[in-house]
Design an enzyme around this catalytic site. Structure first.
Site, PDB file in Angstrom:
ATOM      1  N   CYS A 184       0.608  -1.350  -0.131  1.00 36.70           N
ATOM      2  CA  CYS A 184       0.004  -0.001  -0.012  1.00 36.70           C
ATOM      3  C   CYS A 184       0.650   1.450  -0.093  1.00 36.70           C
ATOM      4  O   CYS A 184       0.733   2.219  -0.989  1.00 36.70           O
ATOM      5  CB  CYS A 184      -0.791   0.120   1.268  1.00 36.70           C
ATOM      6  SG  CYS A 184      -2.292  -1.574   0.995  1.00 36.70           S
TER       7      CYS A 184
ATOM      8  N   HIS B 166      -2.647   7.297   3.418  1.00 34.63           N
ATOM      9  CA  HIS B 166      -1.851   6.164   3.991  1.00 34.63           C
ATOM     10  C   HIS B 166      -0.225   6.708   3.735  1.00 34.63           C
ATOM     11  O   HIS B 166       0.770   5.696   3.390  1.00 34.63           O
ATOM     12  CB  HIS B 166      -1.800   4.682   3.298  1.00 34.63           C
ATOM     13  CG  HIS B 166      -1.642   3.449   4.062  1.00 34.63           C
ATOM     14  ND1 HIS B 166      -1.863   2.352   3.690  1.00 34.63           N
ATOM     15  CD2 HIS B 166      -0.804   3.692   5.345  1.00 34.63           C
ATOM     16  CE1 HIS B 166      -1.240   1.679   4.686  1.00 34.63           C
ATOM     17  NE2 HIS B 166      -0.704   2.254   5.596  1.00 34.63           N
TER      18      HIS B 166
END
Length: 504
Positions: A78, A133
Site C-alpha cells: 500500500c 496512507h
C-alpha cells in the site's frame, strides 16, 4: 499552444496517428480523475477477464478508453505504491519502502513533492477522497501535501476496528469493540468526523463527496485533479445492504459490484455536466491481491508465479511479492477528446503517470532529483526496450526487474499464501532467474538458453540503477512510532469513539 503529433497503440500490430494539443491556457486543460482500487487483481475487472461480470461500468470505461495490459504499480504494497504514484519516484529514492500505520509519527518525507503540489502550480483545484496512507499527523495530512480537500481514511481499513455489520475478514476480528484495537477514523480535511468508521456506508459517501468536490470546482471555474484511492477491495470487506448477496462470486463479488457502481456514478456525473470528453479518467490498483486472504481476495490470473508455487515450495505470488501478480494490475485511461479507444500491450508503470500529467498540463518537474518514469507512449513513442524495476517490500535493494518481455529475478522472497506457507524462504539466484512473460505469463519455466551478452545487459541495468540511487538526491523517512500520535477523537473512550451509535 503547442502541437504534437503522437502515436497511440490501439491494438498489437496496429498504430493510429493522432494529434494532441497540449495547451498552456487553463480553459483547454483537462480535468483529471485518478481512481485507484486497493488490492485489486489483474483478473478482477471484466475487461481483463470477461468471465467476471461484476464490473460493467469499468468495462464501459475501457470501451471508451485505452486499456493497458502490461501496467505495473510502483510497489506491491500500500504505502510504497502510493508514494511512488504521487511522487514519480521509487521507494529507494523517497525512502518509503514499507507501510505507515496508526502509531506512525511521520509520513512521506517533506523533501518529496506530490502530484497535487505540482497541479497547484498550474491552477488546479486538488482533492483526495479515499485512503491516504502517507502519514496522518498534521504535517503529513493531505492538506499539508498539496490537496485542497480531503475526505477519507488515514490508513488501511484493517489497521483498527470498524463499526458495521456484516463485515468479512480472515483470521482477524475487525469489529468494534475489539480490545487493543482503536477505531478506524474517517477524516474530513483535518477533522475526525466519525470513529470507528462505518464501512457499509463509506462508498456512498465517497461518491457523494466526489460529486460535491467536482461541483465546487465547476462553480469556481477551476480545473480539478481528483485522486480517489478507494477502500475496496481491501479487507475487511463490507458493502451497503443493497449489494449484499448480489454477486454469484460471494462477498468479494459484492464488493467488486459496489466499487464498480461508484466508478459508474462518477462517470455519469461527468457526462451529465458535459465534462467527460475533456476529462482524463484513470482506473487502476495500488497492487495485486493478498493471497493470504484466500476467498476474500481477488485473482491475479494468469500471472500465477508458478515457479514460486513449485520450485519455491509454496508461498504467495500476489501482494507484497515481485511476481507479476503482485504488481501487474488493471489500468484504463479514458480521454475522449484526445485518445482513440483501444488496447495497448506496451510496458508501462505507475511511475509514468506523473511525467505524463506534467507533459499534458505543462507543470514543471524540478531538476534536482531523478524521476523514474517517462510519459506514456501515446505522448512519446518508445524507441528502445523499456526497463521497469520491481521493488521489494522493506528492502532497499532491487531484486527484480522487467526488461521488455523478460522478467528477471536476482532473488525471490517468502510471503505467506492462503495456507500460511511462505515457501522456501529468501533465495538468491546466480545466474538470475529469467522468464519470458509474453509466452510464459505464469512464470513457470526459467529460460536456459540466454546469451552471456543478455546477462551482461541486465547486470549493467542493475548497476546503473544502484549508482543512480546512491549518487543522486534521496529523502530520509522517519518510521518512528508513538502511542501519542494515534488518531483519536475521544480519548475518554476506550476505542476513541465519537460515533454516537457506538458506546464504550
Amino acid at each position: 499552444k503547442q502541437w504534437y503529433q503522437r502515436r497511440v497503440a490501439i491494438t498489437p500490430g496496429f498504430i493510429l496517428l493522432a494529434f494532441f494539443t497540449v495547451a498552456a491556457s487553463s480553459e483547454d486543460l483537462p480535468n483529471i480523475i485518478l481512481i485507484m482500487a486497493d488490492d485489486l487483481g489483474w483478473a478482477d475487472v471484466t475487461p481483463n477477464n470477461p468471465s467476471n461480470p461484476n464490473t460493467p461500468h469499468i468495462a464501459a470505461l475501457a470501451q471508451e478508453g485505452v486499456r493497458y495490459t502490461d501496467y505495473h504499480s510502483a510497489a506491491s504494497v500500500c504505502t510504497p505504491a502510493r508514494a511512488g504514484l504521487l511522487t514519480g519516484r521509487m521507494g529507494q529514492r523517497t525512502g518509503v519502502i514499507h507501510n505507515f500505520g496508526p502509531y506512525s509519527i511521520a509520513g512521506l518525507p517533506k523533501t518529496e513533492r506530490t502530484m497535487a503540489e505540482y497541479f497547484k502550480t498550474v491552477g488546479y483545484n486538488t482533492g483526495i477522497i479515499g485512503k491516504w496512507h502517507l502519514g496522518h499527523t498534521q504535517d503529513y495530512n493531505p492538506l499539508s501535501r498539496g490537496f485542497d480537500y480531503y475526505f477519507g481514511l488515514p490508513y488501511s481499513n484493517d489497521m483498527g476496528c470498524v463499526l458495521c455489520s456484516p463485515i468479512y475478514n480472515l483470521k482477524k476480528n475487525s469489529t468494534c469493540p475489539n480490545r487493543g484495537n482503536i477505531g478506524i477514523p474517517l477524516y474530513e480535511n483535518r477533522t475526525i468526523i466519525e470513529q470507528p468508521v462505518d464501512l457499509t456506508t463509506l462508498s456512498a459517501r465517497y461518491a457523494h463527496k466526489s460529486k460535491e468536490f467536482m461541483s465546487r470546482s465547476l462553480e469556481a471555474d477551476k480545473r480539478f485533479f481528483l485522486y480517489v484511492p478507494m477502500t475496496h477491495v481491501h479487507v475487511p470487506l463490507a458493502t451497503d445492504k443493497s449489494f449484499a448477496n448480489k454477486s454469484k462470486d460471494g462477498h468479494f463479488g459484492d464488493t467488486l459490484m459496489e466499487m464498480d457502481h461508484y466508478v459508474g456514478k462518477m462517470v455519469a456525473f461527468l457526462k451529465a455536466k458535459n465534462l467527460f470528453k475533456n476529462t482524463i479518467v484513470i482506473f487502476t490498483s495500488d497492487n495485486g491481491p493478498s493471497e493470504e486472504k484466500c476467498y476474500l481476495a481477488g485473482s491475479h490470473s494468469p500471472f500465477l508465479g508458478t515457479w514460486q508455487k513449485v520450485q519455491g515450495q509454496g508461498g504467495s505470488s500476489g501482494k507484497m511479492t515481485t511476481w507479476e501478480g503482485g504488481h501487474r494490475v488493471p489500468f484504463i485511461i479514458s480521454w475522449p477528446a484526445m485518445l482513440m479507444p483501444g488496447v495497448s500491450t506496451e510496458l508501462v508503470s505507475a511511475l509514468d503517470i506523473l511525467p505524463t500529467f506534467a507533459m499534458i498540463t505543462n507543470f514543471t518537474l524540478p531538476n534536482d532529483r531523478v524521476f523514474d518514469g517517462m510519459p506514456f507512449p501515446f505522448l512519446v513513442p518508445r524507441n528502445k526496450t523499456r526497463t521497469v524495476y520491481i521493488p521489494n517490500v522493506k528492502l532497499q535493494e532491487i531484486w527484480a526487474l522487467r526488461y521488455g518481455k523478460y522478467k528477471v529475478f536476482y532473488a525471490t522472497l517468502p510471503v505467506p499464501d492462503c495456507e500460511d506457507s511462505p515457501g522456501s524462504g529468501f533465495l538468491y539466484h546466480n545466474p538470475a532467474l529469467v522468464f519470458d512473460v509474453e509466452s510464459d505469463p505464469s512464470e513457470s519455466e526459467p529460460l536456459t538458453d540466454l546469451s552471456e551478452t543478455f546477462y551482461a545487459e541486465i547486470e549493467l541495468l542493475k548497476k546503473e540503477l544502484r549508482d543512480s540511487i546512491y549518487t543522486t538526491f534521496r529523502s530520509t523517512v522517519n518510521y518512528a512510532t508513538s502511542n501519542t500520535t494515534i488518531p483519536c477523537c475521544n480519548r475518554d473512550n476506550l476505542y476513541c469513539s465519537c460515533n454516537p451509535v457506538f458506546k464504550n
